[in-house]
Design a protein around this motif. Structure first.
Motif, PDB file in Angstrom:
ATOM      1  N   TYR A 176      43.169  35.950  49.518  1.00 55.12           N
ATOM      2  CA  TYR A 176      41.842  35.467  49.110  1.00 55.12           C
ATOM      3  C   TYR A 176      40.820  35.872  50.166  1.00 55.12           C
ATOM      4  O   TYR A 176      41.169  36.157  51.310  1.00 55.12           O
ATOM      5  N   VAL A 180      37.144  37.797  45.964  1.00 52.29           N
ATOM      6  CA  VAL A 180      38.421  37.526  45.292  1.00 52.29           C
ATOM      7  C   VAL A 180      38.181  37.298  43.798  1.00 52.29           C
ATOM      8  O   VAL A 180      37.137  36.799  43.384  1.00 52.29           O
ATOM      9  N   PHE A 184      41.750  32.447  41.616  1.00 54.36           N
ATOM     10  CA  PHE A 184      41.036  31.880  42.763  1.00 54.36           C
ATOM     11  C   PHE A 184      39.539  31.810  42.457  1.00 54.36           C
ATOM     12  O   PHE A 184      38.868  30.824  42.781  1.00 54.36           O
TER      13      PHE A 184
END
Length: 323
Positions: A176, A180, A184
Motif C-alpha cells: 500500500y 494504491v 485498499f
C-alpha cells in the motif's frame, strides 16, 4: 545507496516499478534504464533511458550488455474480475515465459544480478493466527497468479545454477502507499464517506508492506552480497487486524471510524452465501510473514512506520479527492 553500474527496471510504469524508478533517480551515480510495454506510458524519465518491449519478445534493441542489475517488477498481476477462459495460461505467458525469456537474455548479456519481485501468494493464501510464513518454507500457491510466480521462481533458480547470474527473490505481502488501488482504495473511500462498516470485531492478523519499505528493501538488494540467490519476505514488521487497520487509516484520513462490532463468523457466513469467500478471507483471515531472515541477513529494518505510511497514503488520496 551508492551503486554506480547500470540498473534496469521493468514494469517501470507500475505501482512498484515507478516508485523504484523514482528512488533510483535520486542517486546521481546510478545509470537507470526502464522497460515499458507501451510508448504512450507516462513516466518521470529525467535521466532515464526508456525502452519499449514486451517480455515475450526478443529484446535485441534493449542494451542489456552494459547492465549490472536488473529489477524485474513487470508482471500480469492478480486480477480481481478475471475474464480469461484459462487464467493460468495467461499468467504463465507473462509471469513465467516472459520472465524467463528476459532472464535468459540478461544472463547471456552478462547481467550480474536479477532481482525478481514475486508475491507472498507463492507461500499461500493465509496462515493460522500467530503462525507466520517463513521465506524458505514449502511453497503452497492456491491461485493461478501464485502458481505462475512460483514457477517463475523455480525457473530463475535453475537459470542461476546453470549460468551463474545472481537471483534475488522478494515476496511482498499486500503493498500500500500513495496511488494504491483495489480493495485498499475502496476501504479509504468508505472511511472518507463515513460509511458504517461491519468490521469492528475482527481479531485477525495481517502483514502489510508500505511501498516505501518495499522499495527500500529492493534497493538494499542491488548490492548486498548476502542477498545472492536468496528469497526474502517483506512487511512493515507490525501486523494489524482488519479492525486496527481501519481505525488507523481513519485517523490518517482525519475521519471517525464507524465500525460495527459484527462477529467475524457471521461475516464469513454471509460472504459464503454471496460467493465472496476470497474477499472474506482477506478481511477476516490472517496472513502473517516472519521477516527475521530479511532483517538478519541484510541487516535491514523497515525505515517507515505503519502510521507514517498510512498518513502518506491518506494525504495522496485526499489530494486526489479534491481535484
Amino acid at each position: 545507496m551508492s551503486h554506480q553500474g547500470k540498473i534496469f527496471v521493468t514494469g517501470a510504469s507500475g505501482f512498484v516499478g515507478s516508485a523504484v524508478l523514482e528512488r533510483l533517480q535520486r542517486n546521481p551515480k546510478a545509470q537507470v534504464l526502464a522497460l515499458v510495454r507501451n510508448k504512450y506510458t507516462r513516466l518521470s524519465t529525467q535521466g532515464v533511458s526508456v525502452h519499449i518491449a514486451t517480455l515475450e519478445e526478443s529484446l535485441e534493441g534493449v542494451p542489456l550488455e552494459s547492465v549490472d542489475v536488473l529489477i524485474h517488477c513487470a508482471a500480469r498481476v492478480h486480477v480481481m474480475h478475471e475474464q480469461a477462459s484459462d487464467p493460468l495460461a495467461e499468467f504463465r505467458k507473462v509471469n513465467v515465459e516472459g520472465t524467463l525469456n528476459f532472464a535468459r537474455q540478461a544472463a547471456a548479456a552478462g547481467v550480474r544480478r536479477f532481482i525478481f519481485i514475486s508475491s507472498i501468494k507463492v507461500n499461500g493464501e493465509g496462515t493460522p493466527l500467530g503462525v507466520p510464513y517463513l521465506a524458505d518454507a514449502q511453497a503452497a500457491p492456491a491461485d493461478p497468479y501464485g502458481i505462475s510466480k512460483m514457477e517463475a521462481e523455480q525457473g530463475l533458480r535453475a537459470l542461476a545454477a546453470e549460468t551463474g547470474i545472481e537471483v534475488v527473490i522478494i515476496r511482498p505481502t499486500l503493498v500500500y502507499g500513495p496511488g494504491v488501488k483495489a480493495n485498499f482504495l475502496n476501504m479509504m473511500r468508505w472511511l472518507h464517506k463515513g460509511v458504517p462498516l461491519p468490521f469492528g470485531a475482527i481479531h485477525n492478523r495481517r502483514s502489510l508492506v508500505a511501498l516505501d519499505n518495499l522499495v527500500d528493501l529492493i534497493v538494499t538488494c542491488i548490492d548486498h552480497p548476502a542477498a545472492t540467490n536468496q528469497t526474502f519476505l517483506v512487511s512493515d514488521g507490525e501486523d494489524l487486524s482488519t479492525t486496527e487497520l481501519l481505525r488507523r487509516m481513519a485517523t490518517a484520513l482525519g475521519k471517525p471510524a464507524r465500525l460495527l462490532p459484527v462477529p467475524s463468523w457471521l461475516l464469513e457466513r454471509g460472504a459464503a452465501l454471496l460467493g465472496k469467500q476470497a474477499l472474506s478471507q482477506r478481511l477476516c483471515g490472517s496472513l502473517q510473514v516472519d521477516i527475521a531472515k530479511t532483517r538478519e541477513l541484510l541487516n535491514w529494518t523497515p525505515p517507515v512506520s505503519v502510521d507514517e505510511a498510512l498518513r502518506k497514503t491518506a494525504k495522496h488520496f485526499l489530494e486526489q479527492q479534491s481535484k
